[in-house]
Design an enzyme around this catalytic site. Structure first.
Site, PDB file in Angstrom:
ATOM      1  N   THR A 169       7.450  -2.119   8.237  1.00 58.43           N
ATOM      2  CA  THR A 169       6.258  -2.918   8.583  1.00 58.43           C
ATOM      3  C   THR A 169       6.608  -4.429   9.020  1.00 58.43           C
ATOM      4  O   THR A 169       7.390  -5.019   8.604  1.00 58.43           O
ATOM      5  CB  THR A 169       5.562  -3.098   7.050  1.00 58.43           C
ATOM      6  OG1 THR A 169       5.406  -1.735   6.661  1.00 58.43           O
ATOM      7  CG2 THR A 169       4.381  -3.881   7.069  1.00 58.43           C
ATOM      8  N   ASP A 202      -0.060  -0.197   1.351  1.00 57.99           N
ATOM      9  CA  ASP A 202      -0.580  -1.567   0.912  1.00 57.99           C
ATOM     10  C   ASP A 202      -0.818  -2.512   1.964  1.00 57.99           C
ATOM     11  O   ASP A 202      -1.578  -3.206   2.003  1.00 57.99           O
ATOM     12  CB  ASP A 202       0.348  -2.159  -0.156  1.00 57.99           C
ATOM     13  CG  ASP A 202       1.727  -2.391   0.660  1.00 57.99           C
ATOM     14  OD1 ASP A 202       2.551  -1.508   1.137  1.00 57.99           O
ATOM     15  OD2 ASP A 202       2.016  -3.792   0.765  1.00 57.99           O
TER      16      ASP A 202
END
Length: 304
Positions: free
Chosen positions: A170, A201
């Site tokens: 990420t 998330d």
């Protein structure tokens, strides 16, 4: 106080013995390019929000990271992309999930924030909104690389797990501009082998991305399911704002909670006074920082 920019390109089992010289050089070059893009905005007196978007857009185009081109693949071999961006001055936030054809998901997240009445769009609705407002489109196959196909094949041959290399690639950025405003942005392809429309998330405000001028700006990378359960990004910012902790101390406390629940990962945090820190519970994290005072640092491994 000047400006501060911090970026990350994922945390995980990033170790010298497991990383080829070519991959290391490519990762460092990608971080440097993203840092340059965001720092140029801030050095010219630009807004933190523009800086974090500029930095993340560069990382989304770089196949060394798990966002945009080079994103982790679903079990079906496709890319489903997630992103979020937040303005700490107004607490305006935009997020998208399961985007399939928008070249820059972080730009689409910002469009949701600024050009729609909503905060979060997903799937076919997010794709439809993207086309309706004229965002740059690509075929889904543009995001797919041979390396990610190999990751998926290895996972499928090995059984039912996901993210076989435990590399959470990420990408994200946090910034404080010269006017004292904060912003955060995060973008990801998720985890290799994900299915059933899984969302982690990264695009969830408060979990993987959060910014508030009263406390700080946070972008996360790691085990998404655990980061969701802890609400990592907002938990860190709340400690800054309500308890007056340092950015490092707040990050350490919240990451310890993630560890206690069985998760791993990392965070980058920029405080309202221009202070910044990264923290990670994995062997390494791709990361970089630049400031108005001339600091510039790029690092991958835990001993840097």
């Amino acid at each position: 106080m000047g400006w501060t920019l911090m970026i990350h390109g994922g945390a995980g089992r990033i170790e010298r013995g497991r990383t080829s010289a070519e991959a290391e050089a490519g990762t460092r070059a990608g971080l440097a390019a993203a840092l340059d893009a965001g720092a140029a905005v801030l050095a010219a007196g630009g807004a933190a929000l523009d800086a974090v978007e500029a930095a993340v857009r560069v990382l989304e185009d770089d196949p060394h990271f798990n966002a945009g081109r080079g994103a982790a693949l679903t079990r079906d071999g496709t890319a489903e992309l997630d992103a979020a961006i937040m303005d700490g001055c107004t607490r305006a936030v935009g997020a998208v999930a399961r985007v399939s054809c928008t070249r820059h998901p972080v730009a689409l997240a910002r469009a949701v924030m600024e050009r729609s009445p909503h905060v979060f769009l997903a799937g076919i609705g997010a794709d439809a909104f993207s086309r309706a407002i004229g965002m740059a489109q690509v075929e889904n196959g543009w995001f797919v690389t041979d390396a990610r196909r190999a990751n998926l094949a290895e996972l499928l041959a090995d059984g039912d797990g996901y993210d076989v290399d435990m590399k959470y690639g990420t990408v994200g950025a946090v910034a404080r501009d010269a006017a004292g405003h904060l912003a955060a942005a995060t973008s990801t392809g998720g985890v290799t082998g994900k299915r059933w429309g899984r969302i982690g998330d990264s695009p969830v405000p408060g979990a993987g991305t959060w910014a508030d001028d009263r406390g700080g700006a946070v972008s996360c990378t790691g085990a998404g399911e655990t980061f969701l359960r802890v609400g990592v990004a907002q938990a860190i910012e709340a400690r800054l704002r309500l308890l007056g902790e340092t950015v490092a101390a707040a990050a350490d406390v919240v990451l310890a909670e993630v560890t206690a629940l069985g998760g791993t990962g990392g965070v980058i945090v920029a405080g309202r006074e221009g202070d910044a820190a990264w923290r990670f519970s994995t062997p390494g994290m791709n990361r970089a920082v630049a400031t108005a005072a001339g600091e510039r640092r790029i690092a991958l491994y835990g001993d840097e």
